[in-house]
Every structure is written in C-alpha cells, then in structure tokens.
Scaffold this active site. Structure first.
Site, PDB file in Angstrom:
ATOM      1  N   ASP A   1       3.720 -12.318  -3.449  1.00  0.00           N
ATOM      2  CA  ASP A   1       3.949 -10.896  -3.185  1.00  0.00           C
ATOM      3  C   ASP A   1       4.497 -10.184  -4.423  1.00  0.00           C
ATOM      4  O   ASP A   1       4.520  -8.954  -4.461  1.00  0.00           O
ATOM      5  CB  ASP A   1       5.011 -10.738  -2.085  1.00  0.00           C
ATOM      6  CG  ASP A   1       4.425 -10.660  -0.694  1.00  0.00           C
ATOM      7  OD1 ASP A   1       3.337 -10.094  -0.549  1.00  0.00           O
ATOM      8  OD2 ASP A   1       5.084 -11.165   0.240  1.00  0.00           O
TER       9      ASP A   1
ATOM     10  N   GLN B   1       6.401 -12.331   5.663  1.00  0.00           N
ATOM     11  CA  GLN B   1       5.947 -10.995   6.065  1.00  0.00           C
ATOM     12  C   GLN B   1       7.145 -10.081   6.341  1.00  0.00           C
ATOM     13  O   GLN B   1       8.087 -10.466   7.038  1.00  0.00           O
ATOM     14  CB  GLN B   1       5.049 -11.125   7.314  1.00  0.00           C
ATOM     15  CG  GLN B   1       4.345  -9.850   7.725  1.00  0.00           C
ATOM     16  CD  GLN B   1       3.233  -9.418   6.768  1.00  0.00           C
ATOM     17  OE1 GLN B   1       2.719 -10.199   5.981  1.00  0.00           O
ATOM     18  NE2 GLN B   1       2.863  -8.159   6.823  1.00  0.00           N
TER      19      GLN B   1
ATOM     20  N   LYS C   1      -4.726 -12.041   7.087  1.00  0.00           N
ATOM     21  CA  LYS C   1      -4.503 -12.885   5.893  1.00  0.00           C
ATOM     22  C   LYS C   1      -5.024 -14.302   6.138  1.00  0.00           C
ATOM     23  O   LYS C   1      -5.644 -14.897   5.259  1.00  0.00           O
ATOM     24  CB  LYS C   1      -3.007 -12.902   5.535  1.00  0.00           C
ATOM     25  CG  LYS C   1      -2.527 -11.571   5.012  1.00  0.00           C
ATOM     26  CD  LYS C   1      -1.024 -11.462   4.813  1.00  0.00           C
ATOM     27  CE  LYS C   1      -0.687 -10.014   4.430  1.00  0.00           C
ATOM     28  NZ  LYS C   1       0.718  -9.781   4.078  1.00  0.00           N
TER      29      LYS C   1
HETATM   30  N1  L34 Z   1       5.652  -9.789   2.513  1.00  0.00           N
HETATM   31  N2  L34 Z   1       5.042  -7.992   3.784  1.00  0.00           N
HETATM   32  C1  L34 Z   1       4.796  -8.806   2.737  1.00  0.00           C
HETATM   33  N3  L34 Z   1       3.705  -8.657   1.941  1.00  0.00           N
HETATM   34  C2  L34 Z   1       2.827  -7.658   2.173  1.00  0.00           C
HETATM   35  O1  L34 Z   1       1.781  -7.475   1.352  1.00  0.00           O
HETATM   36  C3  L34 Z   1       3.051  -6.800   3.262  1.00  0.00           C
HETATM   37  N4  L34 Z   1       2.151  -5.802   3.617  1.00  0.00           N
HETATM   38  C4  L34 Z   1       2.669  -4.547   4.144  1.00  0.00           C
HETATM   39  C5  L34 Z   1       3.643  -4.908   5.280  1.00  0.00           C
HETATM   40  N5  L34 Z   1       4.453  -6.062   5.020  1.00  0.00           N
HETATM   41  C6  L34 Z   1       4.195  -6.973   4.033  1.00  0.00           C
HETATM   42  C7  L34 Z   1       0.939  -6.052   4.186  1.00  0.00           C
HETATM   43  O2  L34 Z   1       0.412  -7.149   4.193  1.00  0.00           O
HETATM   44  C8  L34 Z   1       1.423  -3.864   4.630  1.00  0.00           C
HETATM   45  N6  L34 Z   1       0.420  -4.923   4.707  1.00  0.00           N
HETATM   46  C9  L34 Z   1      -0.838  -4.788   5.311  1.00  0.00           C
HETATM   47  C10 L34 Z   1      -1.805  -5.782   5.245  1.00  0.00           C
HETATM   48  C11 L34 Z   1      -3.039  -5.652   5.857  1.00  0.00           C
HETATM   49  C12 L34 Z   1      -3.337  -4.504   6.540  1.00  0.00           C
HETATM   50  C13 L34 Z   1      -2.397  -3.504   6.616  1.00  0.00           C
HETATM   51  C14 L34 Z   1      -1.163  -3.643   6.010  1.00  0.00           C
HETATM   52  C15 L34 Z   1      -4.672  -4.398   7.215  1.00  0.00           C
HETATM   53  O3  L34 Z   1      -5.357  -5.360   7.387  1.00  0.00           O
HETATM   54  N7  L34 Z   1      -5.051  -3.162   7.656  1.00  0.00           N
HETATM   55  C16 L34 Z   1      -6.306  -2.906   8.317  1.00  0.00           C
HETATM   56  C17 L34 Z   1      -6.102  -2.453   9.747  1.00  0.00           C
HETATM   57  C18 L34 Z   1      -5.185  -3.270  10.552  1.00  0.00           C
HETATM   58  C19 L34 Z   1      -5.069  -2.808  11.992  1.00  0.00           C
HETATM   59  O4  L34 Z   1      -6.128  -2.707  12.647  1.00  0.00           O
HETATM   60  O5  L34 Z   1      -3.939  -2.582  12.470  1.00  0.00           O
HETATM   61  C20 L34 Z   1      -7.011  -1.761   7.581  1.00  0.00           C
HETATM   62  O6  L34 Z   1      -8.223  -1.679   7.678  1.00  0.00           O
HETATM   63  O7  L34 Z   1      -6.313  -0.954   6.951  1.00  0.00           O
END
Ligand code: L34
Length: 263
Positions: free
Chosen positions: A98, A75, A31
C-alpha cells in the site's frame, strides 16, 4: 508474472480484513479476484470486529516472516479501537504494497520509491494512458488524506504539475477548483463537485466511493452536471476503483521481484 513463475517464484499477497464493513468486503473480494486472474497466490484473513491490537500485530509479524508472502495489505478503515498508525508501522516496508509505512511515504516524498500508493498510482496511470500532459498544468487535489490527497499531490508534483491541495478549511474553494486543468476529488462527500466548480475542458478524476440519497454508489463528483463541462472525466463505479486494484497487483509483483534478490 509469467517470467517470475518460470523462474520458480510464486508471488504472494496477504489481505487482512478486520470487522464487518460491507464496502471493505467488496473491495477485498475484488482484490482476491484480481490475484486469481493473474495467478498471484493470495491469503485472506477475516478477523472479527473485536480483534485486539495484540492479535492483529501477531498476525502481521507472522506474515512479515512468511516467505510465501511478498505483500501485506491491511484494509482500512480499521475498527475505532485499533490505531492505524501502530498497525501500519509494524508491516515490513518491503512488504508494504500500500506504501503507507513511513519509510515508503518518505521515499515517495523524495521521489525514489518502489511502491506507489495504489489509488494515486492508478490515477497517474489513467492520466498517462489518456495522453493528458501534467507538466506545467494547474493540478488541484481536493482532500489531504495520507492515502490519497497527499501522495496524489506528490506524484503530480514529480510530473512537474503546479499542485494545489484543498481541504475542508480552504476558503473560496470553487475559485481554486475553477483554475484546475486537472481536478482530483477525494473528499468523501457524495456529488460534492458541481459544474460551477469546474473549468471547461478540465480533466476531472473522481476518487469518491459514496452513496447517494437512494443508497446508490456514486462519486464525489456530480457526474451528470460535470460531464458536459469536463474535457475528460472518470466514472464511479468503473473508474479509479479498478485502477486501484490493478496498481496493488503491480506493487505486489514489484515486491516479489525485490524479494527474489533478498530472501
Ligand atoms: N489498506 N485500504 C488499504 N488499501 C487500499 O488501497 C484501500 N482502498 C481504499 C479503501 N481502503 C483501503 C481500496 O482498496 C479504497 N479502495 C477501493 C478498492 C476497490 C474499489 C473501490 C475502492 C472498487 O473495486 N470499486 C469498484 C466498485 C465497487 C462496488 O461495487 O462497491 C469500482 O468500479 O469503482
């Protein structure tokens, strides 16, 4: 963004991370990177695991009053001793990028909203950009969380989908999922959705961020078995996750535009 800057309005996001969850650290840092790329001013607050409710609320109240900050994100998950609900209730609804605050949740239900929860919003964007029609389609959401399942169902309903929400007590789950033209898996169980649960040609969206038996990142969908059956499918990583972040950026810009008029 550029227009906002020209008008002398810097957009600002505060991201609050409590504790040591390693997955959360990765998401929060993604982020931060997105803010940097877009020229959004960001502040990151990393608080220790043993932070008290009082301390966290005092930070939130400070950010609520801070004119540099348009969006506040705490988060999740929070450490067990902190109550998500109390914390979210204290974020100013017009800074709640959010869309977790009850005011924003209610607005989504009615269909008149500024902020859309980032993960469901990202999924709707993927569906739209891929030219997948929702109107009149059978949409099945597996999972009923406040963050994904419930708002996801509402957004599909707003687009005139016929929506079914499944969860851990659903009987004969695969009978239900097999009817889906659009299947959204948000259960948090690695490779839970297998090929026999999917209608041939269905659009399969994988919200999972799980670890397989080797500790490797995987989704709620057993990609290798489902991919040949599905008409379209999102991968993990590189699917819903990056879209979640993109939508957070969009909500932050929306907040900033609204604040130009208010503050
Ligand atoms: N308050 N909490 C709040 N807001 C959110 O919108 C979230 N979420 C979920 C968990 N908690 C939260 C997220 O940000 C899930 N989430 C989230 C955000 C980004 C990614 C995954 C989940 C992400 O960048 N995923 C990458 C891989 C990451 C890795 O390598 O571990 C992807 O390509 O899917």
């Amino acid at each position: 963004m550029e227009n906002l800057k020209k008008e002398g309005k810097q957009t600002g996001l505060a991201v609050v991370l409590v504790g040591d969850d390693s997955a959360s650290k990765v998401y929060v840092s993604n982020k931060e990177k997105a803010c940097e790329q877009l020229g959004i001013y960001s502040e990151k607050y990393t608080l220790p695991e043993n932070t008290t409710e009082e301390e966290l609320l005092s930070l939130i109240h400070k950010l609520n009053d801070d004119k540099k900050i348009d969006g506040i994100l705490v988060q999740l998950p929070l450490p067990n001793h902190l109550d998500d609900k109390v914390i979210i209730d204290n974020i100013r609804p017009d800074k709640d990028v959010d869309a977790f605050h009850p005011v924003n949740v209610g607005k989504i239900m009615i269909g008149d909203f500024d902020f859309v929860p980032c993960t469901p919003a990202g999924i709707m964007e993927l569906i739209k950009e891929s030219g997948v029609p929702v109107e009149g389609k059978e949409c099945v959401v597996i999972g009923r969380s406040n963050i994904v399942g419930k708002p996801m169902s509402m957004l599909l309903l707003h687009q005139n989908g016929t929506v079914t929400i499944c969860h851990s007590r659903t009987k004969n789950l695969s009978d239900v999922t097999k009817k889906a033209d659009i299947l959204v898996a948000a259960v948090g169980i690695p490779k839970f959705v297998t090929a026999d649960m999917v209608k041939p040609g269905a659009v399969v969206i994988d919200v999972g961020m799980d670890r397989d038996e080797d500790g490797k990142l995987c989704g709620d969908v057993d990609f290798s078995s489902v991919e040949p059956v599905a008409g379209a499918i999102t991968p993990v990583p590189g699917g819903v996750g990056p879209m979640t972040i993109a939508m957070l950026m969009r909500n932050t810009v929306t907040a900033s535009k609204n604040h130009k008029q208010i503050i």
